[in-house]
Design a protein around this motif. Structure first.
Motif, PDB file in Angstrom:
ATOM      1  N   LEU A   1       0.809  -1.219   0.000  1.00  0.00           N
ATOM      2  CA  LEU A   1       0.000   0.000   0.000  1.00  0.00           C
ATOM      3  C   LEU A   1       0.842   1.269   0.000  1.00  0.00           C
ATOM      4  CD1 LEU A   1      -2.844  -0.868   2.580  1.00  0.00           C
ATOM      5  CD2 LEU A   1      -3.027  -0.744   0.073  1.00  0.00           C
ATOM      6  N   GLY A   2       2.151   1.117   0.212  1.00  0.00           N
ATOM      7  CA  GLY A   2       3.016   2.298   0.195  1.00  0.00           C
ATOM      8  C   GLY A   2       2.698   3.256   1.325  1.00  0.00           C
ATOM      9  N   VAL A   3       2.644   4.547   0.994  1.00  0.00           N
ATOM     10  CA  VAL A   3       2.437   5.569   2.023  1.00  0.00           C
ATOM     11  C   VAL A   3       1.166   5.294   2.830  1.00  0.00           C
ATOM     12  CG1 VAL A   3       2.075   8.033   2.443  1.00  0.00           C
ATOM     13  CG2 VAL A   3       3.711   7.281   0.697  1.00  0.00           C
ATOM     14  N   GLU A   4       0.138   4.846   2.163  1.00  0.00           N
ATOM     15  CA  GLU A   4      -1.102   4.542   2.887  1.00  0.00           C
ATOM     16  C   GLU A   4      -0.849   3.473   3.951  1.00  0.00           C
ATOM     17  OE1 GLU A   4      -4.258   3.121   0.353  1.00  0.00           O
ATOM     18  OE2 GLU A   4      -5.498   2.550   2.099  1.00  0.00           O
ATOM     19  N   GLY A   5      -0.027   2.500   3.610  1.00  0.00           N
ATOM     20  CA  GLY A   5       0.317   1.449   4.572  1.00  0.00           C
ATOM     21  C   GLY A   5       1.121   2.014   5.737  1.00  0.00           C
ATOM     22  N   LEU A   6       2.030   2.918   5.434  1.00  0.00           N
ATOM     23  CA  LEU A   6       2.819   3.540   6.508  1.00  0.00           C
ATOM     24  C   LEU A   6       1.907   4.317   7.459  1.00  0.00           C
ATOM     25  CD1 LEU A   6       5.886   4.974   4.524  1.00  0.00           C
ATOM     26  CD2 LEU A   6       5.808   2.903   5.949  1.00  0.00           C
ATOM     27  N   GLU A   7       0.938   4.987   6.892  1.00  0.00           N
ATOM     28  CA  GLU A   7       0.039   5.777   7.749  1.00  0.00           C
ATOM     29  C   GLU A   7      -0.797   4.873   8.644  1.00  0.00           C
ATOM     30  OE1 GLU A   7      -1.760   8.200   4.767  1.00  0.00           O
ATOM     31  OE2 GLU A   7      -0.094   9.655   4.775  1.00  0.00           O
ATOM     32  N   ILE A   8      -1.189   3.736   8.123  1.00  0.00           N
ATOM     33  CA  ILE A   8      -1.919   2.779   8.959  1.00  0.00           C
ATOM     34  C   ILE A   8      -1.032   2.318  10.113  1.00  0.00           C
ATOM     35  CG2 ILE A   8      -2.898   0.443   8.997  1.00  0.00           C
ATOM     36  CD1 ILE A   8      -3.832   0.980   6.067  1.00  0.00           C
ATOM     37  N   LEU A   9       0.202   1.967   9.789  1.00  0.00           N
ATOM     38  CA  LEU A   9       1.125   1.515  10.832  1.00  0.00           C
ATOM     39  C   LEU A   9       1.325   2.597  11.892  1.00  0.00           C
ATOM     40  CD1 LEU A   9       3.838  -0.268   8.642  1.00  0.00           C
ATOM     41  CD2 LEU A   9       2.285  -1.368  10.273  1.00  0.00           C
ATOM     42  N   ASP A  10       1.427   3.828  11.428  1.00  0.00           N
ATOM     43  CA  ASP A  10       1.671   4.945  12.337  1.00  0.00           C
ATOM     44  C   ASP A  10       0.490   5.112  13.303  1.00  0.00           C
ATOM     45  OD1 ASP A  10       3.021   7.044  13.437  1.00  0.00           O
ATOM     46  OD2 ASP A  10       3.075   8.259  11.622  1.00  0.00           O
ATOM     47  N   THR A  11      -0.694   5.023  12.770  1.00  0.00           N
ATOM     48  CA  THR A  11      -1.884   5.149  13.614  1.00  0.00           C
ATOM     49  C   THR A  11      -1.941   4.011  14.637  1.00  0.00           C
ATOM     50  OG1 THR A  11      -3.015   6.100  11.711  1.00  0.00           O
ATOM     51  CG2 THR A  11      -4.395   5.402  13.581  1.00  0.00           C
ATOM     52  N   ILE A  12      -1.632   2.814  14.158  1.00  0.00           N
ATOM     53  CA  ILE A  12      -1.666   1.640  15.043  1.00  0.00           C
ATOM     54  C   ILE A  12      -0.654   1.773  16.173  1.00  0.00           C
ATOM     55  CG2 ILE A  12      -1.073  -0.843  15.135  1.00  0.00           C
ATOM     56  CD1 ILE A  12      -3.807  -0.420  13.923  1.00  0.00           C
TER      57      ILE A  12
END
Lengths: 280, 280, 280, 280
Positions: free
Chosen positions: A78-89
């Motif tokens: 997912l790229g950046v979207e995946g990073l943002e999910i990880l960050d929120t988690i």
């Protein structure tokens, strides 16, 4: 050893302890268990993962946003979207996250969203990447290349260390062999050797080594018994629906059970696993 | 699995227990530890070994009378004289002995002097030997070939089983790889897999895998942790004087200490080591 | 090299020439081509093979009577009946035959029916067999083990030489690797090295290396170009009906065409192929 | 094959011809020979190389400006200065140059100074680099990874092709194995297979495979005999003074002799080598 002056152990008592967050470290008495899916697929997926793992001794979460895939036509993450999910988690569940960085151009953004940056096996000798990671202020999880000698592995770490970043964790994840029953051959002799010849923490990824979920629990025990400082293991809310590595993913239930089952082995070799963290 | 009908596990509860002597078995709750020198060098050497090992949880003795050596000019073993030494030792010390048989012509004499016949890695697919051992009334220790797949390994056992001998113990001893730090790569994934796909006992030889004595204790722990039924380890009264494999031999002291250190690991995975046998 | 005093080359001009029959040799200017089926299946099969090959530069016939098979339930060869077929063929067609011997107990009968005795890859370090073949008055074709180092390979030859038989031909037939596209990896670097470090003839088996018939002609040319003294290749009157190794067998027509196509390559490196033998 | 739609061969007659310069191509009837030192050390060195090679059938020059080295303390190459030397050489001697690019950040400058960009073995699955090279207007020389399967190799090419650059040349350069006599194992079976399953040119690097200069000429002949479209070989004005890979470098004299010796082998398989270019 190998003239890798910064990585080499000169004193078996001296060991590097790498800090993932205020209360999670790698390399001390407590075994680290990092778990999570191969690929970040959605926020809901990662939330399900975090909620379950949080109830156990598992202290950190893994998940790929940038995925190295053999075929250019396979899902690349997912790229950046995946990073943002990880960050929120990681913020919501107070669990540090580990994720792969595949090129120098992505270091900045990955470092801003994750607690530890993983160098994958295929990039173990991507020297430009290693040099750049030497200037990053986050710990690096360096996975052994599929056919890397111990000398090459230790020198890959030395690239990062000599460029300024002392926080390197080595990860044995299986090497290539002729047999096809397992995906790769988990080389625990390398773990024992690396603990002797370097002062760096060494963790083990039994998932990519075994390639079959049913082999993972016993290999995880072996890894702890031989002196590894921790484990990184793939699990998924619904392994059969995983977009990648489905055959080797544990269910979340099996993952939590595995973590518990490691306690007596850790104790048998003078280590321990984390206390279960409180539910959010 | 692999259509190896006699070796394959159809029920994980069903396991074969191989009897080495009236009170020593392989494959039940108690872990077997077999120890001794690479090569039988003299009666005095073997007596020193037996006296020391007898004080510990080590239940059986290894020692080569017929030695497979890369060079024809290397010492080929004491032959019959070595067998006679082993025979005297096993009677005097009440410890079963394991020794290698290199050809069909030697089966009869080896079977008359030893409690278990070892098929070495180089002979794992010596099918004439395997067939002949199928007709022997002694247990067989079958070592995995240096580049044998699990399918080939299981089928090698099947050769023995299908020719009439049900008492086969498999031994993982490291496979060939590209790295030179260790002599071979100990493949504990194979041990986990073999315990799942066959009902035969599986033991581990960390000595030939590691090739360096300092790696052996931790690999031995890993082997037990992952479910192996026992270990076969090289030790010598004076490792530096050993006629073969000197670099990987433990001292007798270190061997006894290693045996003791395995108890907590065995307990952690629901196994135990033998009670120390009484001194002779 | 490797202290293998009898096998080692001390003078690149000195080379051993092995005589298969009154007019067929291995190791001189003329390239040897040995061809035939994996397994001797019937007299008719072998006669069809011999009649066709006889029309070409192919000088010797291969065919297995004793077959080393991974599974004990696979066809194990016709045994003595197969040897008798080979014997009849060689006399009738005046073509020397090469066949495998799997154990010391079979040496006498195999030597009485064949012109060259093959030691298969799995038996390359069956030292009892090697020693016994040192006392045989027939040339030995020694195939490289699947994971044998050059040192081990040369020393295996040295076992035969040092026990009295100077007529050893080495055969590179592919080594084990991680890739599954080819069955094994043909190691022509080993051929070049063996020609430099020993004085023994070296031939190449592209069939077992490639595992796919369509790769064989070009690998055969490469083998001759790099200095091999000959080839041993599998072919069958009806490859799809072969009891073993069907995927890698050439048709007889393809085999004869391949032999012809080698002439210009042999010439390019100062060698030649045999004149076509007269039709029977 | 492997679903690599752009790289796969659908018609054995269709082959890609890659243009290095106005009169130098890879993949047609004429064999390409690329030669030069491992590392660009100085202008004088490269001029000596170019002057000598120009007198032979060698059509292109190699030399590393950015060097991937196991140790961070080993010489890392002259960098931009090395590129500028190469650029001057190619213009002055009218010989195209090939040099390695180690990261996306260097693509622009390397592409401005060289005629073909090499992706080294360690970066074969550096997917960010491959994707970026898909957008470059220069041909790419893609070396096989040390433990890359053919599927992985073809898909690595597919990454470049699918991102827009159709000019990819594959290079087999030896794979990792257990034997230590040669540095790697040259896998000519892979060359034969790649010529069948893809339409891309395939060249061979015997230098890194052999690791010993004395093995190179015969392996080069084998490569041409099996159907390779060319060779890339290391040579140096004074091999013993080479800053890297000294053991495998040919002298310039030996290199020119080798090129000449390839003509008859090329002819034997329906190919030819270039006419000697005029002296500058």
């Amino acid at each position: 050893m190998f003239n890798a002056k910064l990585a080499s152990s000169t004193d078996l008592q001296q060991t590097t302890i790498v800090k993932l967050s205020s209360n999670v470290t790698i390399g001390d008495e407590e075994i680290i268990i990092i778990a999570g899916p191969c690929t970040v697929e959605s926020y809901e997926q990662m939330e399900t993962v975090a909620q379950k793992l949080k109830t156990s001794a598992i202290q950190a979460i893994r998940g790929g946003a940038y995925k190295p895939r053999t075929s250019p036509y396979a899902f690349q993450g997912l790229g950046v979207e995946g990073l943002e999910i990880l960050d929120t988690i990681r913020q919501r569940y107070k669990m540090p996250v580990v994720t792969e960085v595949m090129g120098t151009e992505d270091i900045h953004i990955v470092a801003n969203h994750a607690d530890m940056l993983q160098v994958g096996s295929r990039n173990m000798q991507n020297f430009n990447l290693l040099k750049a990671l030497g200037q990053v202020n986050k710990p690096i999880l360096l996975k052994r290349g599929l056919a890397a000698t111990l000398e090459e592995f230790v020198f890959a770490a030395e690239y990062i260390l000599s460029h300024g970043n002392p926080n390197v964790v080595l990860c044995e994840r299986g090497i290539r062999s002729f047999d096809t029953y397992t995906r790769n051959v988990l080389d625990l002799g390398a773990v024992v050797a690396l603990k002797q010849i370097t002062h760096l923490p060494v963790i083990v990824d039994p998932s990519h080594a075994a390639g079959k979920w049913e082999l993972i629990p016993n290999l995880a025990k072996a890894a702890i018994a031989c002196g590894a400082d921790g484990l990184i293991i793939e699990c998924h809310p619904s392994p059969e629906k995983s977009v990648s590595d489905a055959r080797q993913a544990l269910t979340l239930e099996a993952m939590v059970n595995l973590a518990e089952s490691l306690a007596p082995v850790a104790n048998a070799v003078g280590r321990k696993i984390a206390k279960t963290l409180a539910l959010v």
